[in-house]
Design an enzyme around this catalytic site. Structure first.
Site: not given
Length: 300
Positions: A12, A43, A217-219, A242, A246, A279
């Protein structure tokens, strides 16, 4: 249809909004307490199931109220069969102290993950069949994770390894790994090289048949059969990364289990992870079944 079997941790996440971190010996009042299931194994299993894969997840939890809460929440996930190993004592949990600027400090209790036995991992992995995907992370011990991989490989399953968080030497597992998924920092920690292309090649030489290095952001880079390919990232307004790793791993394995190519699986996984990036949080940021289904139509 092939199955996805996930071996990993479950717990949790309990978060508190804090004005600042407490000083030594000080008690502070927090606000906005929230709790949600967590753990990389949990996750990734949830995402795989939401993406349409027939998913089984084995993870250790305590014989306590938190363990019952985790069972109840996962019981509501379609396509997911949770096979908990109930251990004495408290379930694993993380306390997140979130500061006003969004930064956080985390304290984690991981006794259950550390106590998950090699025998239990082997028994779970024995449920695999030829063509299934067996996915594990770095939360359990090295010995337990290796036992699971060996048993899955013996039955003809494909093994997928996401060694985060790195707290033991992952190198001995690479020879038992069909697909290795790491981020830039993890690739450097395991390979000793800070250049992602060179790191991917070295990890391949050490045993990983296919190495995927995610670059935010660079793939991502994919090294397989002596060649390295770059995949562009999905452009989104990033709020919180975050849980992106996963989501990527769960979506990748689900797509492969449904019979799609690695190229398509990576494209789908990147699209799924881009949703999570918009998110805050981890479990609450995971894409829903409807969102993942819509991605299938977009990627088709």
């Amino acid at each position: 249809m092939a199955k996805v079997l996930v071996l990993g941790n479950a717990g949790l996440d309990i978060s508190l909004q804090m004005p600042r971190l407490p000083e030594r010996g000080e008690t502070l009042l927090g606000d906005g307490a929230m709790r949600a299931p967590g753990g990389k194994g949990l996750n990734q299993a949830v995402v795989a199931a939401r993406a349409g894969a027939d998913t089984r997840f084995a993870g250790p939890i305590g014989k306590d109220g938190m363990g019952e809460e985790i069972i109840r929440i996962l019981g509501a996930e379609q396509n997911l069969v949770f096979e908990p190993q109930r251990l004495e004592g408290s379930s694993d949990f993380s306390l997140l102290m979130v500061l006003p600027d969004g930064e956080n400090s985390i304290v984690t209790a991981g006794a259950c993950a550390a106590a998950f036995s090699q025998e239990a991992a082997s028994r779970f992995a024995a449920n695999t069949e030829a063509g299934d995907l067996f996915l594990a992370q770095g939360n359990l011990t090295q010995e337990t994770t290796l036992a699971g991989f060996k048993a899955a490989r013996d039955r003809g399953a494909y093994t997928v390894f996401n060694p985060a968080p790195i707290w033991w030497d992952a190198t001995p597992l690479l020879a038992h790994c069909d697909i290795l998924v790491v981020n830039r920092g993890e690739a450097e920690a395991i390979s000793g090289l800070d250049d992602p292309r060179a790191a991917a090649a070295r990890l391949h030489k050490r045993g990983a048949k296919t190495t995927i290095i995610t670059l935010g952001g660079d793939g991502c880079l994919v090294h397989s059969s002596g060649t390295t390919r770059h995949h562009e990232a999905i452009a989104v307004k990033v709020r919180d990364t975050t849980g992106c790793g996963d989501t990527f791993c769960g979506a990748l394995c689900a797509t492969l289990s449904l019979g799609h190519s690695l190229e398509k699986a990576i494209a789908y996984a990147q699209s799924a992870a881009s949703i999570t990036a918009t998110r805050p949080g981890a479990f609450r940021a995971l894409p829903s079944s409807a969102e993942l289904s819509a991605l299938c139509k977009t990627e088709a």
